[in-house]
Design a protein around this motif. Structure first.
Motif, PDB file in Angstrom:
ATOM      1  N   ASP A 197       7.336   1.330   0.718  1.00 17.37           N
ATOM      2  CA  ASP A 197       6.072   0.602   0.754  1.00 17.37           C
ATOM      3  C   ASP A 197       5.363   0.885   2.074  1.00 17.37           C
ATOM      4  OD1 ASP A 197       7.205  -0.983   2.740  1.00 17.37           O
ATOM      5  OD2 ASP A 197       7.648  -2.662   1.409  1.00 17.37           O
ATOM      6  N   ARG A 198       4.222   0.246   2.290  1.00 18.83           N
ATOM      7  CA  ARG A 198       3.399   0.557   3.464  1.00 18.83           C
ATOM      8  C   ARG A 198       4.140   0.274   4.780  1.00 18.83           C
ATOM      9  NH1 ARG A 198       0.997   2.720  -0.092  1.00 18.83           N
ATOM     10  NH2 ARG A 198      -1.196   2.451  -0.649  1.00 18.83           N
ATOM     11  N   THR A 199       4.845  -0.840   4.843  1.00 18.90           N
ATOM     12  CA  THR A 199       5.560  -1.195   6.068  1.00 18.90           C
ATOM     13  C   THR A 199       6.706  -0.230   6.334  1.00 18.90           C
ATOM     14  OG1 THR A 199       5.023  -3.530   5.741  1.00 18.90           O
ATOM     15  CG2 THR A 199       6.807  -3.026   7.259  1.00 18.90           C
ATOM     16  N   GLU A 200       7.468   0.077   5.294  1.00 19.13           N
ATOM     17  CA  GLU A 200       8.593   1.002   5.437  1.00 19.13           C
ATOM     18  C   GLU A 200       8.116   2.402   5.792  1.00 19.13           C
ATOM     19  OE1 GLU A 200      11.472  -1.133   2.080  1.00 19.13           O
ATOM     20  OE2 GLU A 200      10.007   0.401   1.517  1.00 19.13           O
ATOM     21  N   LEU A 201       6.971   2.778   5.229  1.00 24.09           N
ATOM     22  CA  LEU A 201       6.418   4.106   5.492  1.00 24.09           C
ATOM     23  C   LEU A 201       6.060   4.258   6.966  1.00 24.09           C
ATOM     24  CD1 LEU A 201       5.747   6.513   3.554  1.00 24.09           C
ATOM     25  CD2 LEU A 201       3.373   5.753   3.642  1.00 24.09           C
ATOM     26  N   GLN A 202       5.486   3.225   7.548  1.00 19.25           N
ATOM     27  CA  GLN A 202       5.109   3.265   8.958  1.00 19.25           C
ATOM     28  C   GLN A 202       6.331   3.410   9.857  1.00 19.25           C
ATOM     29  OE1 GLN A 202       2.911  -0.160  10.262  1.00 19.25           O
ATOM     30  NE2 GLN A 202       2.421   0.721  12.248  1.00 19.25           N
ATOM     31  N   LYS A 203       7.427   2.775   9.477  1.00 22.74           N
ATOM     32  CA  LYS A 203       8.641   2.841  10.279  1.00 22.74           C
ATOM     33  C   LYS A 203       9.345   4.194  10.143  1.00 22.74           C
ATOM     34  CE  LYS A 203       9.578  -2.142  10.026  1.00 22.74           C
ATOM     35  NZ  LYS A 203      10.524  -3.172   9.536  1.00 22.74           N
ATOM     36  N   GLU A 204       9.232   4.820   8.972  1.00 25.59           N
ATOM     37  CA  GLU A 204      10.009   6.020   8.693  1.00 25.59           C
ATOM     38  C   GLU A 204       9.308   7.303   9.139  1.00 25.59           C
ATOM     39  OE1 GLU A 204      13.227   8.014   7.928  1.00 25.59           O
ATOM     40  OE2 GLU A 204      13.159   5.870   7.464  1.00 25.59           O
ATOM     41  N   LEU A 205       7.993   7.399   8.924  1.00 16.33           N
ATOM     42  CA  LEU A 205       7.275   8.626   9.255  1.00 16.33           C
ATOM     43  C   LEU A 205       7.049   8.744  10.757  1.00 16.33           C
ATOM     44  CD1 LEU A 205       4.493   8.755   6.493  1.00 16.33           C
ATOM     45  CD2 LEU A 205       6.714   9.884   6.489  1.00 16.33           C
ATOM     46  N   PRO A 206       7.023   9.967  11.284  1.00 16.61           N
ATOM     47  CA  PRO A 206       6.623  10.159  12.683  1.00 16.61           C
ATOM     48  C   PRO A 206       5.247   9.545  12.929  1.00 16.61           C
ATOM     49  CG  PRO A 206       7.551  12.177  11.790  1.00 16.61           C
ATOM     50  CD  PRO A 206       7.403  11.232  10.636  1.00 16.61           C
TER      51      PRO A 206
END
Length: 256
Positions: A233-242
């Motif tokens: 999701d949006r929150t997880e994406l922010q944490k995972e991507l550079p």
């Protein structure tokens, strides 16, 4: 700005002739695909959405005509008043009033148990499943090796000679994710752009990559089980991507 410029180009033939050199530096041209699984159930309303929804309901109620149920209820009330005064016979009274119907319906609703929005994939924290977080937008990321390090990025691949970037996007999906995954790419022009330099030890003929990102929806099917991937999701994406890569992706994703 780049997105507007690309959308104004009449066709995608330019993609074949795109110059991959900047000055004396040579860059690899890559295509990435942002595959999004849309919410499967209605997302929770935000505070301002709830206020706006209540306002619309209020305006609609004020401007609406009386329903058949409301008219029936008014008639029932008048008959009950006449019955109390003895102006009508008791056997003419309604067997079931509109209010009786409301009470019965309310009791039935109170006994009804709604299904849980939490799925088995949620309980197992299965980040590879599209059946998790049904009220959220999920984006697919796959493990990609750059130099000697692994990153989770959007599925991407190198453009072949004589191939348009859109054709590369279609090929990336089939070759990397498998033929059973069903997707729909929107348009022939990229929706996003990102470039990065390779680590010095990985710089051979090219100094880095220019990545043109296409947007697609997930329409069913499954990913090849050998692919190391996650649906975030949006929150997880922010944490995972550079960080910088995420900023480039965030520009064309709708905030929740």
């Amino acid at each position: 700005m780049l997105r507007r410029q690309l959308s104004n180009i009449p066709n995608n033939n330019f993609l074949i002739r795109f110059n991959s050199t900047t000055g004396k530096e040579k860059w690899d041209l890559l295509t990435a695909v942002c595959i999004e699984r849309k919410p499967q159930i209605v997302p929770d309303l935000t505070g301002i959405q709830k206020e706006f929804n209540d306002q619309l309901k209020s305006v609609e109620f004020e401007k609406s005509w009386k329903s058949a149920h409301e008219i029936r209820h008014e008639r029932d009330v008048k008959q009950m008043e006449l019955l109390k005064k003895g102006d009508i016979e008791s056997d003419l009274a309604l067997k079931q009033t509109a209010q009786d119907f409301v009470d019965m319906s309310s009791d039935e609703l109170n006994k009804f148990q709604f299904g849980s929005v939490v799925t088995e994939a949620d309980n197992k924290k299965d980040i590879k499943s599209t059946l998790r977080k049904l009220n959220k937008n999920l984006v697919l990321v796959t493990q990609t090796k750059i130099g000697d390090k692994n990153f989770y990025l959007l599925p991407q691949g190198m453009r072949n000679d004589g191939e348009t970037l859109r054709q590369t996007a279609d090929r990336v999906i089939k070759e990397q994710l498998g033929t059973e995954l069903k997707t729909q790419i929107y348009g022939n022009a990229p929706i996003g752009f990102y470039k990065y330099k390779y680590p010095k030890e990985a710089q051979n003929a090219s100094v880095g990559a220019k990545v043109f990102i296409y947007f697609a929806s997930h329409n069913g099917g499954v990913i090849n089980e050998k692919v190391n991937h996650m649906w975030l999701d949006r929150t997880e994406l922010q944490k995972e991507l550079p960080e910088k890569y995420h900023k480039a992706v965030q520009m064309f994703l709708i905030d929740e």
